[in-house]
Design an enzyme around this catalytic site. Structure first.
Site, mmCIF file in Angstrom:
data_model
loop_
_atom_site.group_PDB
_atom_site.id
_atom_site.type_symbol
_atom_site.label_atom_id
_atom_site.label_comp_id
_atom_site.label_asym_id
_atom_site.label_seq_id
_atom_site.Cartn_x
_atom_site.Cartn_y
_atom_site.Cartn_z
ATOM 1 N N ARG A 46 -26.543 12.987 24.783
ATOM 2 C CA ARG A 46 -26.504 14.214 23.969
ATOM 3 C C ARG A 46 -25.874 13.901 22.613
ATOM 4 O O ARG A 46 -26.338 14.381 21.577
ATOM 5 C CB ARG A 46 -25.716 15.325 24.700
ATOM 6 C CG ARG A 46 -26.414 15.859 25.934
ATOM 7 C CD ARG A 46 -25.776 17.133 26.459
ATOM 8 N NE ARG A 46 -24.427 16.943 27.003
ATOM 9 C CZ ARG A 46 -24.140 16.656 28.263
ATOM 10 N NH1 ARG A 46 -25.110 16.524 29.159
ATOM 11 N NH2 ARG A 46 -22.897 16.517 28.663
ATOM 12 N N LYS A 136 -21.593 31.656 16.127
ATOM 13 C CA LYS A 136 -22.744 32.400 16.654
ATOM 14 C C LYS A 136 -22.457 33.029 18.019
ATOM 15 O O LYS A 136 -21.767 32.429 18.843
ATOM 16 C CB LYS A 136 -23.918 31.434 16.791
ATOM 17 C CG LYS A 136 -25.187 32.089 17.301
ATOM 18 C CD LYS A 136 -26.253 31.063 17.632
ATOM 19 C CE LYS A 136 -26.429 30.960 19.140
ATOM 20 N NZ LYS A 136 -27.585 30.141 19.521
ATOM 21 N N GLU A 177 -26.388 37.430 16.687
ATOM 22 C CA GLU A 177 -27.743 37.139 17.164
ATOM 23 C C GLU A 177 -28.168 38.024 18.325
ATOM 24 O O GLU A 177 -27.985 37.664 19.493
ATOM 25 C CB GLU A 177 -27.858 35.655 17.588
ATOM 26 C CG GLU A 177 -29.283 35.295 18.000
ATOM 27 C CD GLU A 177 -29.430 33.881 18.545
ATOM 28 O OE1 GLU A 177 -28.418 33.261 18.914
ATOM 29 O OE2 GLU A 177 -30.572 33.405 18.623
ATOM 30 N N LYS A 219 -28.734 36.955 12.723
ATOM 31 C CA LYS A 219 -29.746 36.028 13.229
ATOM 32 C C LYS A 219 -30.618 36.831 14.182
ATOM 33 O O LYS A 219 -30.156 37.283 15.229
ATOM 34 C CB LYS A 219 -29.086 34.850 13.948
ATOM 35 C CG LYS A 219 -30.077 33.948 14.671
ATOM 36 C CD LYS A 219 -29.504 32.588 14.938
ATOM 37 C CE LYS A 219 -30.461 31.745 15.760
ATOM 38 N NZ LYS A 219 -30.079 30.342 15.783
HETATM 39 P P1 13P Z 1 -34.739 28.855 19.130
HETATM 40 O O1 13P Z 1 -35.071 28.673 17.680
HETATM 41 O O2 13P Z 1 -35.199 27.733 20.004
HETATM 42 O O3 13P Z 1 -35.086 30.220 19.646
HETATM 43 O O4 13P Z 1 -33.148 28.775 19.231
HETATM 44 C C1 13P Z 1 -32.381 29.442 18.305
HETATM 45 C C2 13P Z 1 -31.097 29.813 18.905
HETATM 46 O O5 13P Z 1 -30.055 29.552 18.351
HETATM 47 C C3 13P Z 1 -31.101 30.544 20.194
HETATM 48 O O6 13P Z 1 -29.826 31.041 20.451
#
Ligand code: 13P
Length: 340
Positions: A46, A136, A177, A219
């Site tokens: 990773r 986030k 988000e 987001k």
């Molecule tokens: P994806 O662009 O693969 O949807 O992932 C964005 C993300 O941060 C999901 O939490």
């Protein structure tokens, strides 16, 4: 709460022609992704994979920030520099995922709530010390028969508001988000309705918790047809409906909006962003914050083999460049063919 720092960070996150790499997959999600290319999901692998993405020559032209996972923010690049400092030296802002994932909402079948509020302020202090300047939190909204419920929208909006307030108090920009999932057979009309309801609930909760709209980044998912819906809306319709839903709900005071890719194909995510960014008189800059739509080709090229690092970096550079153009409304499908 350092308002100047928050303003500077938020403005830099949505700087023209740049967007954000989401590299904050949990180890479980990483395992699923690595399995698709038969790479072992060890801590070292990773680290190697994230290191190759962050170390891609020139990618800083297109990346304003990277969202890290707790494990990654504590790891180092090959030259021994901790990843947050390594990114900051390249002019890329380190961010951190601070939610702890989703669980079922009791008594609300099929719906999820995000956990991670307990001890959050303490964790934010540590992340700030480590160099994180934005954080986030992902809420998940599923569309289905009779869902999302009011309970789900409001529980998630409340959690987002509490996390956002804690971030701003710690001088960390919240990247809020609420993701309306692509999965299902719902129409794009239904997706637009749910996205609007979700954003309305979210901003009402943010206001109720004294969160400053000038110091946060949204987001969001795009307004698209459900994956199994027989009618798949085209690029222009997705762009129009998404921007309409945003204009109806997102305060103009906000510094910017970024999108997740949510399982769209790489090129569709780029085309949708491009169509929206090309629109005139938008109240906020729009850009990308993709995980899969930026990483898929790089992961497929890498396959866990050190010998494939160069090919993986070229693939990643290409997608970052295409999305950097799309964020300015300057992308064209021909640019994809030229690179192929
Ligand atoms: P994806 O662009 O693969 O949807 O992932 C964005 C993300 O941060 C999901 O939490």
């Amino acid at each position: 709460m350092d308002k100047q720092l928050l303003s500077r960070t938020a403005a830099a996150m949505v700087a023209r022609g740049k967007g954000i790499l989401a590299a904050d997959e949990s180890s479980g999600t990483c395992e699923t992704r690595f399995k698709t290319v038969r790479a072992d999901c060890t801590e070292q692998n990773r680290r190697a994979y994230r290191g190759l993405l962050f170390g891609t020559p020139g990618v800083e032209q297109f990346l304003s920030g990277v969202i890290l996972f707790d494990e990654t923010i504590r790891q180092k690049s090959d030259d021994g520099t901790p990843f947050p400092q390594y990114l900051a030296k390249k002019g890329i802002i380190p961010g951190i995922k601070v939610d702890k994932g989703v669980v079922d909402i009791p008594l609300s079948p099929g719906e999820k709530i995000t956990e991670g509020l307990d001890g959050l302020s303490k964790r934010l202090e540590e992340y700030f010390q480590m160099g994180a300047r934005f954080a986030k939190w992902r809420a998940v909204i599923t569309i289905g028969e009779a869902i999302p419920t009011h309970t789900c929208l409001y529980a998630n909006a409340h959690a987002l508001a509490r996390y956002a307030a804690a971030c701003q108090a710690a001088s960390i920009v919240p990247m809020i988000e609420p993701e309306v999932l692509l999965n299902g057979s719902h129409t794009i009309e239904r997706c637009e309705e749910v996205t609007e309801a979700c954003l309305r609930a979210t901003y009402a909760a943010l206001a109720a918790h004294n969160v400053s709209f000038e110091h946060l980044i949204l987001k969001t998912s795009m307004v698209v047809s459900g994956k199994e819906c027989p009618r798949q809306a085209g690029v222009d319709e997705v762009a129009e409906r998404t921007v309409r839903a945003l204009k109806r709900t997102v305060p103009a005071a906000q510094p910017g909006v970024v999108f997740l890719s949510g399982g769209q194909s790489d090129v569709a995510a780029t085309a949708h962003l491009n169509a929206m960014a090309a629109m005139k008189n938008l109240p906020w800059p729009l850009t990308f914050s993709y995980s899969r739509a930026l990483q898929n080709p790089a992961l497929a090229a890498w396959r866990g083999q050190p010998g494939n690092v160069g090919a993986a970096q070229s693939a990643f550079h290409h997608r970052a460049q295409m999305n950097g153009l799309a964020a300015q409304g300057k992308w064209k499908p021909e640019l994809e063919k030229q690179a192929a």
